[in-house]
Design an enzyme around this catalytic site. Structure first.
Site, PDB file in Angstrom:
ATOM      1  N   GLU A 160       0.834  -1.162  -0.086  1.00 26.16           N
ATOM      2  CA  GLU A 160      -0.001  -0.010  -0.019  1.00 26.16           C
ATOM      3  C   GLU A 160       0.923   1.209  -0.028  1.00 26.16           C
ATOM      4  O   GLU A 160       0.599   2.465  -0.566  1.00 26.16           O
ATOM      5  CB  GLU A 160      -0.825  -0.162   1.159  1.00 26.16           C
ATOM      6  N   GLY A 201      12.478  13.453   5.766  1.00 28.29           N
ATOM      7  CA  GLY A 201      12.505  11.723   5.475  1.00 28.29           C
ATOM      8  C   GLY A 201      11.745  11.503   4.243  1.00 28.29           C
ATOM      9  O   GLY A 201      11.576  10.343   4.290  1.00 28.29           O
ATOM     10  N   LYS A 211       6.198   5.063  -9.756  1.00 26.58           N
ATOM     11  CA  LYS A 211       4.808   5.150  -9.556  1.00 26.58           C
ATOM     12  C   LYS A 211       3.832   5.046 -10.249  1.00 26.58           C
ATOM     13  O   LYS A 211       2.603   4.548 -10.390  1.00 26.58           O
ATOM     14  CB  LYS A 211       4.375   6.488  -8.271  1.00 26.58           C
TER      15      LYS A 211
END
Ligand SMILES: NC(=O)c1ccc[n+]([C@@H]2O[C@H](COP(=O)([O-])OP(=O)(O)OC[C@H]3O[C@@H](n4cnc5c(N)ncnc54)[C@H](OP(=O)(O)O)[C@@H]3O)[C@@H](O)[C@H]2O)c1
Length: 298
Positions: free
Chosen positions: A110, A167, A185
């Site tokens: 996910e 981060g 992606k």
């Protein structure tokens, strides 16, 4: 359930408190590049005797490795897998999903797109029988931060450093800026939701590196901005390109690290999902949700 962790960076560190609070998961071992727990990832998996591999290594957008090999090795040992690494989904989704199914194992990913905001699980769990016809999304937080910094008169590097502090930048931030993260992606979403059987190299790609603070401020005066937009259409080209957009457009409306995606579907029309300023905690939460999904089925 026992977990074997390969990769222990920002996401893994943010995952630990969630595991501690839950109490049902035990980390059987941690293996990283600079701190290996065994001679090889395979030897580590043999020794860890865990039920689930949590794969959190660095993205390689050109090959999907080392994650693809780690996941194959886990399946060969009868382990379920959770990863936040989009590389294997972008490069080897069909092969790995088929292998998991053949062996009766579960593979979840996910957090590989949109940092834990439900995308894959949303379609799997809540939209049965819905076909995705295409999508348009702004999915790279680091590029958004760099554009925003330049619009405010700061430098490109200032935006990049801000992403690193949060981060959210890839270990090699050029993957963000040059569009490789967005291309991975795009390929991952198209592979899973549109059975595209593609890879990042097939995505028409251009990053935001050509833009300067002066250019962005000029565009701002005309009510325009720039976003790195991932686009796909069934039977059409996949792209991940810097686009000039009206400031008021939905795709340009996401501030900071925020991501937005619009799916065109057959039975549900156009559906949108937005995450406002997600950070590494949300990515870790997505990994945790995947672990809960596996625990519920075992
Ligand atoms: N950070 C986010 O907000 C975010 C959001 C969505 C998805 N992701 C994805 O989640 C994954 C992890 O991200 P992160 O931010 O936690 O990365 P990170 O802080 O850079 O940590 C990566 C970890 O992977 C290890 N590693 C790299 N190559 C390895 C190898 N060949 N064998 C074993 N270990 C290896 C590194 O080990 P050493 O430190 O020993 O070198 C390090 O522990 C990435 O794929 C990233 O794209 C991250």
């Amino acid at each position: 359930m026992k977990l074997a962790l390969i990769g222990y960076g920002s996401v893994a560190k943010a995952l630990e408190p969630l595991l501690q609070a839950d109490g049902r998961f035990e980390i059987a071992g941690i293996h990283t590049r600079s701190r290996p727990a065994a001679d090889s990832a395979e030897a580590f998996l043999d020794a860890a005797k865990a039920q689930i591999l949590v794969e959190l290594t660095t993205l390689n957008p050109w090959t999907g490795e080392p994650a693809v090999s780690h996941i194959r090795a886990a399946f060969a040992r009868g382990m379920h897998v959770v990863t936040a690494n989009k590389g294997p989904v972008a490069h080897a989704y069909r092969e790995l999903a088929d292998e998991a199914e053949r062996r009766g194992l579960i593979w979840r990913f996910e957090s590989s797109v949109m940092d834990g905001t439900p995308i894959f699980n949303q379609f799997r769990n809540n939209l049965p029988g819905v076909t995705v016809l295409g999508f348009a999304g702004v999915l790279n937080s680091t590029s958004n931060l760099a554009i925003e910094a330049m619009e405010h008169g700061e430098s490109f590097e200032d935006g990049l450093n801000y992403a690193r502090e949060l981060g959210v930048a890839e270990a090699d931030a050029s993957f963000d800026i040059d569009g490789w993260d967005s291309a991975a992606k795009t390929a991952a979403l198209a592979n899973v939701l549109m059975d595209a059987r593609t890879r990042p190299q097939n995505v028409d790609r251009s990053g935001i590196a050509g833009y300067t603070p002066a250019m962005l401020q000029d565009l701002g005066k005309q009510g325009l901005t720039v976003r790195l937009v991932s686009r796909a259409r069934v039977g059409g080209l996949l792209s991940a390109k810097a686009e000039v957009l009206p400031r008021t457009s939905l795709l340009a409306s996401a501030p900071g690290t925020s991501n937005v995606i619009l799916f065109e579907t057959d039975r549900m029309g156009t559906l949108g999902t937005m995450s406002i300023n997600p950070g590494v905690e949300q990515t870790a939460y997505g990994v945790y949700v995947d672990l809960l999904d596996i625990a519920a089925q075992c």
